[in-house]
Design a protein around this motif. Structure first.
Motif, PDB file in Angstrom:
ATOM      1  N   HIS A 118      -6.351  -5.376   0.674  1.00 34.36           N
ATOM      2  CA  HIS A 118      -5.026  -4.843   0.380  1.00 34.36           C
ATOM      3  C   HIS A 118      -4.639  -4.979  -1.090  1.00 34.36           C
ATOM      4  O   HIS A 118      -4.284  -4.002  -1.757  1.00 34.36           O
ATOM      5  CB  HIS A 118      -3.982  -5.526   1.263  1.00 34.36           C
TER       6      HIS A 118
ATOM      7  N   LEU B 149       0.525  -4.928   7.179  1.00 31.66           N
ATOM      8  CA  LEU B 149       0.425  -4.743   5.735  1.00 31.66           C
ATOM      9  C   LEU B 149       1.735  -5.074   5.024  1.00 31.66           C
ATOM     10  O   LEU B 149       1.802  -4.996   3.796  1.00 31.66           O
ATOM     11  CB  LEU B 149       0.022  -3.300   5.411  1.00 31.66           C
TER      12      LEU B 149
ATOM     13  N   ILE C 268       0.834  -1.197   0.000  1.00 28.07           N
ATOM     14  CA  ILE C 268       0.000   0.000   0.000  1.00 28.07           C
ATOM     15  C   ILE C 268       0.871   1.250   0.000  1.00 28.07           C
ATOM     16  O   ILE C 268       1.822   1.374   0.784  1.00 28.07           O
ATOM     17  CB  ILE C 268      -0.925   0.025   1.244  1.00 28.07           C
TER      18      ILE C 268
ATOM     19  N   TYR D 276      -7.697  -0.786   3.501  1.00 27.94           N
ATOM     20  CA  TYR D 276      -6.299  -1.101   3.209  1.00 27.94           C
ATOM     21  C   TYR D 276      -5.902  -2.459   3.778  1.00 27.94           C
ATOM     22  O   TYR D 276      -4.989  -3.116   3.266  1.00 27.94           O
ATOM     23  CB  TYR D 276      -5.373  -0.016   3.760  1.00 27.94           C
TER      24      TYR D 276
END
Length: 421
Positions: free
Chosen positions: A251, A396, A103, A247
């Protein structure tokens, strides 16, 4: 009452000024100082700010300065809304993580860490100068990443509360859908900054009836559209996640989208150029409609409410803020900074009790809190290994090859802002 806005040359500022003017009975400001090193922007924004006050009949005096110490002297509260590195740094934050398939965003993931590393030392320096000038001033932080920045301020012993507009945005949307006044809507808002869920929507206060099931049944499509999530996902959760949760929940889909369209930073930079041209028009005496697309909706109302409560001028009894956990979420350390409903008064913010959380939410909160611990350590102490550890801990990212590559890119793109690099 004197307030100072550090970052007063931001294109956000007329939104804040409009709120100060409209809500002057809630927060009776006699002097407002806009502080910013960018003298050219400050002149444009300051001129419009004075015209807005004049049009709405506000008796307060607005001054501008690039001298931080002079600007915050004798201020009762100092609002922080700065962006270290400007939109150019944001553009980079939203670009280089995508090269690794991660991201690209200014407040979460690798870009969010870069922003924290640039921002925390600057904010702490500002806060120390405020404390030397006026140790009794409250610091209201609207500077992202709010959770990490607020934690840095609190751990350094400053009188600080963090503020975000996500909760007030949901409050206003839900009030419109329910056809009630915003003040009648109480949110069971729980999590970390930019990692929150609305677990309940109550009418009249924390003990009111929960109408979240009604909202999801009658307005689920609109809510899901706002979140850019499928209606089925929202229904299965049974709660309303912040749009930042996309997010995490989508993702790979978001990465594909971000790779095929202009960055938000590029959009905002173009918008800011147009806004500054508008602000220079001596006939303009109200915030332009374009400002609504800039972001920060309802920021002014939230800021007025919080400042008013901290300074003993009134304000709502309950407000969503960023402050120390202090046992509210028992699975987090007391000095973690959480974003929840709190009672706010002249002594600061005291979180309300939160029921035991579903592991679906508690697990992610605990994971991101661990990342924030490491991110703050990297911001305060520097070093490539500390940056790597923070990136490896982030849900993430979480793979050593990505963390290694992202560390190299982060340092390369931010060297001018990192004293240790």
């Amino acid at each position: 009452m004197k307030l100072a806005v550090v970052g007063g040359g931001s294109t956000y500022t007329p939104e804040l000024i409009d709120g100060f003017a409209r809500l002057r009975d809630t927060l009776p400001i006699s002097e407002l100082v806009l502080v910013d090193p960018a003298a050219d922007r400050l002149e444009l924004v300051g001129g419009l700010a004075r015209r807005i006050f004049a049009k709405q009949g506000h008796p307060g005096v607005i001054t501008t300065t690039s001298d931080l110490d002079a600007g915050v002297a004798d201020a009762d509260a100092v609002l922080l809304q700065l962006r270290v590195g400007g939109q150019a740094a944001r553009q980079r934050d939203e670009t280089w993580p995508l090269e690794c398939g991660c991201i690209g965003q200014e407040t979460t993931g690798a870009g969010g860490l870069a922003k924290a590393l640039r921002t925390v030392p600057v904010v702490l320096d500002i806060a120390e100068r405020v404390r030397r000038t006026n140790p009794n001033a409250w610091i209201i932080d609207f500077t992202n990443p709010v959770g990490i920045v607020t934690r840095a301020l609190l751990q350094a012993g400053h009188k600080a509360v963090g503020l975000c507009n996500v909760a007030i945005g949901f409050q206003r949307k839900f009030a419109a859908q329910l056809d009630v006044a915003p003040s009648d809507v109480f949110l069971n808002h729980v999590g970390l900054n930019h990692l929150t869920w609305e677990l309940g929507v109550r009418l009249g206060g924390p003990e009111g009836a929960d109408v979240l099931p009604k909202l999801l049944a009658e307005h689920g499509d609109a809510i899901a559209d706002d979140l850019h999530l499928p209606r089925s996902v929202v229904d299965r959760l049974g709660v309303v996640p912040s749009y930042y949760l996309r997010y995490f929940y989508a993702h790979d889909e978001v990465v594909r989208e971000l790779r095929t369209k202009p960055s938000r930073a590029a959009e905002v930079a173009a918008m800011e150029k147009e806004l500054l041209t508008m602000y220079g028009d001596p006939a303009l005496d109200e915030k332009p409609a374009l400002l609504a697309k800039r972001g920060g909706a309802f920021y002014s109302e939230a800021a007025v409410d919080l400042a008013s409560s901290l300074l003993g001028a009134g304000g709502s009894r309950y407000q969503v803020v960023n402050t120390y956990n202090n046992g509210t979420l028992p699975f987090l350390p007391d000095d973690a900074v959480i974003e929840v409903q709190a009672t706010v008064d002249g002594n600061g913010a005291t979180p309300l009790a939160v029921p035991a959380l579903d592991p679906l939410y508690a697990g992610l909160i605990a994971n991101v809190t661990a990342y924030e611990d490491l991110a703050l350590e990297a911001a305060l102490r520097g070093g490539r290994d500390r940056v790597f550890r923070a990136l490896l801990a982030h849900p993430l990212i979480g793979q050593y090859a990505y963390a290694d590559e992202l560390t190299d890119k982060l340092v390369a793109h931010n060297r001018e802002h990192l004293a240790w690099a």
